[in-house]
Enzyme design. Sequence first.
Site, PDB file in Angstrom:
ATOM      1  N   GLU A  90       0.734  39.235  54.616  1.00 43.22           N
ATOM      2  CA  GLU A  90       0.610  40.280  53.467  1.00 43.22           C
ATOM      3  C   GLU A  90       0.914  39.943  52.160  1.00 43.22           C
ATOM      4  OE1 GLU A  90       3.163  43.042  55.606  1.00 43.22           O
ATOM      5  OE2 GLU A  90       1.683  43.795  57.270  1.00 43.22           O
ATOM      6  N   SER A 176      -2.961  18.129  53.997  1.00 45.40           N
ATOM      7  CA  SER A 176      -4.270  18.901  54.279  1.00 45.40           C
ATOM      8  C   SER A 176      -5.484  18.098  55.108  1.00 45.40           C
ATOM      9  CB  SER A 176      -4.722  19.720  52.972  1.00 45.40           C
ATOM     10  OG  SER A 176      -4.003  20.746  52.496  1.00 45.40           O
ATOM     11  N   SER A 306      -7.479  31.010  58.305  1.00 46.19           N
ATOM     12  CA  SER A 306      -6.434  31.079  57.001  1.00 46.19           C
ATOM     13  C   SER A 306      -6.800  32.173  56.241  1.00 46.19           C
ATOM     14  CB  SER A 306      -6.458  29.624  55.915  1.00 46.19           C
ATOM     15  OG  SER A 306      -7.681  29.774  55.329  1.00 46.19           O
TER      16      SER A 306
END
Length: 413
Positions: A90, A176, A306
């Site tokens: 959020e 990543s 994601s």
Amino acid sequence: MAKAKQRRKTIAVRVPLIEALDFPGGKVTYIPEMRFLSESSGKRIPCYRVLNENGEIITGSDYEQLSEEVSVKIYSIMVSLQMMDTVFYEAQRQGRISFYLTSAGEEAINIASAAALSADDIILPQYREPGILLWRGFTIQEFANQCFGNKDDYGKGRQMPIHYGSKKHNFVTISSPIATQLPQAVGIAYSLKMDRKDACVVTYTGDGGTSEGDFHAALNFSAVTEAPVVFICRNNGWAISTHISEQFRSDGIVVRGRAYGIRSIRVDGNDVLAVYSAIHAAREMAISEQRPVLVEALSYRVGHHSTSDDSTKYRPVDEIVYWKMERNPVNRFRKWVERNGWWSEEKESELRNSVKKQLLQAIQVAEQTEKPPLEDLFSDVYDIRPPNLREQEKQLRETIYRHPQDYPSHVPL
């Protein structure tokens, strides 16, 4: 005059039959028929499971017993991870952090596996393993510092959010690029072997990571060096938007272990007791027998890949809801813990209130903590900065002074 026919005398020599070829790696038997290996055995590898959907032990299950203390800690961290994911997700949607991804649906894999390991075991994660850090004592404030990239972030704000790392907790910093951690894990494991350490390396990847060359190189490297490393593959059916049917034709990941000479097992990734027991056994094998082990954990990514993804564009909403409600690993384990009399609604309420308070406070502190100084962009690579880096820093500072309106005012110069 007829020429006499000359008769040749034939001498029969018995040549010994060779029924097997003594080839490097062992003897290979000869057969007269041409026989191709089938692309499939026709029967899928079974999945090890202990708890059914109602949180009940399946009769005849072979598993490691868990104490009340460990069970309650596992469940508490599963809930904490769920709540942390919700709040940070959020926060990203509110524009307070730039990126986030959740572990929804896969909580059992990283937390139950963490419980089965020793603090000395070295972790090379992918990016859905924050539960391991929670288990090892990484605080919610430390998570918040990394996601907000402030001066207390151990990575000094250089990494995007969720790329955690902790030397204290033997948790190698997340990077990543997919699957690069796998061959690195083998190298670290081999160093533990050489030093005769009573520890192993555990590395994680998703099903998508097994489509990378690094996965295959790592498995072969580990088998040949007999490195004490446990490979844990979270097969959740999707590599972002690519379904496993579009990635490979093999029976999942577990069958690949045998091709490289690695002991392997398939486990229900939504079953805490099954994951804990399988990783506990895999760790013992890796250390005592000095060998690699491959574990395929079947699960499902309930959340979007994601915050940059909308999984409803490629997955049926009904499928997501089914796994979230009917196959939820947290709910399943809670039923088992409650059945043992170790948990109650009152404890649930206390836990959630405490975690919520910690999360809100951690975010507030992380937001108000100043960012790393500009010079940190150029440090920690060379002991003495070379001329080209000094020149780059000089040019950057000059640009900032000329255009201060384009540079964040809250970053110290």
